[in-house]
Enzyme design. Structure first.
Site, PDB file in Angstrom:
ATOM      1  CE  LYS A  55      -3.619  -2.637   2.046  1.00 48.84           C
ATOM      2  NZ  LYS A  55      -4.141  -2.741   3.363  1.00 48.84           N
ATOM      3  CD  GLN A  99      -3.893  -4.667   6.672  1.00 54.23           C
ATOM      4  OE1 GLN A  99      -2.955  -3.482   5.981  1.00 54.23           O
ATOM      5  NE2 GLN A  99      -4.310  -5.622   5.874  1.00 54.23           N
ATOM      6  CG  ASP A 122     -10.266  -0.369   4.512  1.00 50.28           C
ATOM      7  OD1 ASP A 122      -9.804  -1.181   3.514  1.00 50.28           O
ATOM      8  OD2 ASP A 122      -9.045  -0.562   6.027  1.00 50.28           O
TER       9      ASP A 122
END
Ligand code: NDP
Length: 298
Positions: A55, A99, A122
């Site tokens: 990422k 994460q 997200d």
């Protein structure tokens, strides 16, 4: 029956990232700063380290500033929440991604709830799930939005098509079903309690498999000509003499390719789309924070 067309998620994602790169450059020109994504990794889970590294690299390549925060596994929930609060207030940070999975003892829902919904790139915050559910603009989880992009690119208008989504998780199955409904498909959500799953799948013009079971969907479950999107990422046990097993999806790719009209490979299908959409969501967040109209055509 022919051989299914391959849906090139990797190529589509590369083109999307290139376009985001151009738009991120325009944004920096207009505002004097790059869009920024903060990625928080707690602990040393090897798969998570790979994702976070990927990422960060993808951000830098697309002209998005990447702020990595790597915290030890012993980090307390209070410390993590303090960091999230700081990132919520940081004007350089447009998107925040923590994460998952978090090490045991840390409450994932509490951490997601602490992220400002307007930085929740997200799309996991209940506010964004709610926005999607009632048709308001918000952040949509990256993987299902990437799947929708591939489907629209392949099929154009999805109106009236029968879609079956296998899986009902909050991060893939449920938002996928919502997006397909919004695109006017007729949607069935299947899961572990579904009866006669093969028969249900066989009715579908569009199959999205998000289960986590290697090669579960067989060729004879698929309606000839259907479009198959395989979200699954499963590692098989290593063959003798090999260190790592092969990666396979939730669909038996080789045999399904003989029946489907089009299909995503694993790897190289949905996976690359997830990161590209994360960058897209970050760029959209940056525009919103700067009071600019969202970039067109993303
Ligand atoms: P979850 O484990 O959260 O959800 C799996 C879903 O599959 C559940 O709804 C479950 O049903 C259903 N299911 C399990 N067994 C069966 C069965 N035998 N028949 C029908 N349905 C079944 O997984 P995720 O949604 O998080 O992920 C799904 C897959 O996608 C995984 O392989 C994951 O690695 C991959 N993934 C890939 C991403 C990418 O970037 N390509 C991103 C995210 C995930 P029930 O609800 O009844 O338990």
């Amino acid at each position: 029956m022919g051989e299914a067309a391959l849906i090139d998620g990797k190529g589509f994602a590369a083109a999307l990232r290139a376009r985001i790169g151009t738009l991120a450059g325009d944004f920096a020109q207009a505002t004097g700063r790059r869009p920024g994504l903060a990625v928080v990794l707690v602990g040393d889970d090897p798969a998570s380290q790979v994702y976070v590294g990927a990422k960060g690299r993808a951000c830098e390549e697309a002209g998005i500033a990447s702020f990595e925060h790597r915290l030890p596994a012993e980090t307390s929930e209070a410390e993590l929440l303090t960091l999230v609060e700081r990132l919520n207030r940081d004007p350089e940070v447009d998107g925040i991604l923590v994460q998952m999975p978090l090490p045991g003892g840390l409450d994932e829902q509490a951490v997601i709830a602490a992220i400002s919904p307007d930085k929740d790139v997200d799309g996991f915050h209940v506010i964004n799930a709610g926005r999607l559910s009632v048709g308001q603009t918000g952040f949509v989880p990256c993987t299902p939005l990437g799947c929708l992009m591939l489907l629209k690119d392949r099929l154009g208008d999805l109106s009236g098509l029968d879609a079956v989504v296998i899986g009902r998780s909050n991060i893939v199955g449920k938002p996928m079903a919502q997006l397909l409904t919004d695109a006017n498909a007729t949607v069935t959500v299947a899961h572990s309690r579904t009866r006669n799953l093969a028969d249900v799948v066989r009715r579908a013009d569009i199959v999205v498999a998000a289960v986590g079971r290697p090669e579960m969907v067989r060729a004879d479950w698929i309606k000839p000509g259907a479009t198959v999107i395989d979200v699954g990422i499963n590692r098989l046990p290593p063959a003798e003499g090999k260190e790592k097993g092969r990666l396979v999806g939730d669909v038996a790719f080789a045999e399904a390719s003989a029946v489907a009209g089009a299909i995503t490979p694993v790897p190289g299908g949905v996976g690359p789309m997830t990161i590209a959409v994360l960058l897209r969501n970050t760029l959209v967040a940056a525009h919103s924070h700067a009071g600019l109209e969202p970039p067109e055509g993303l």
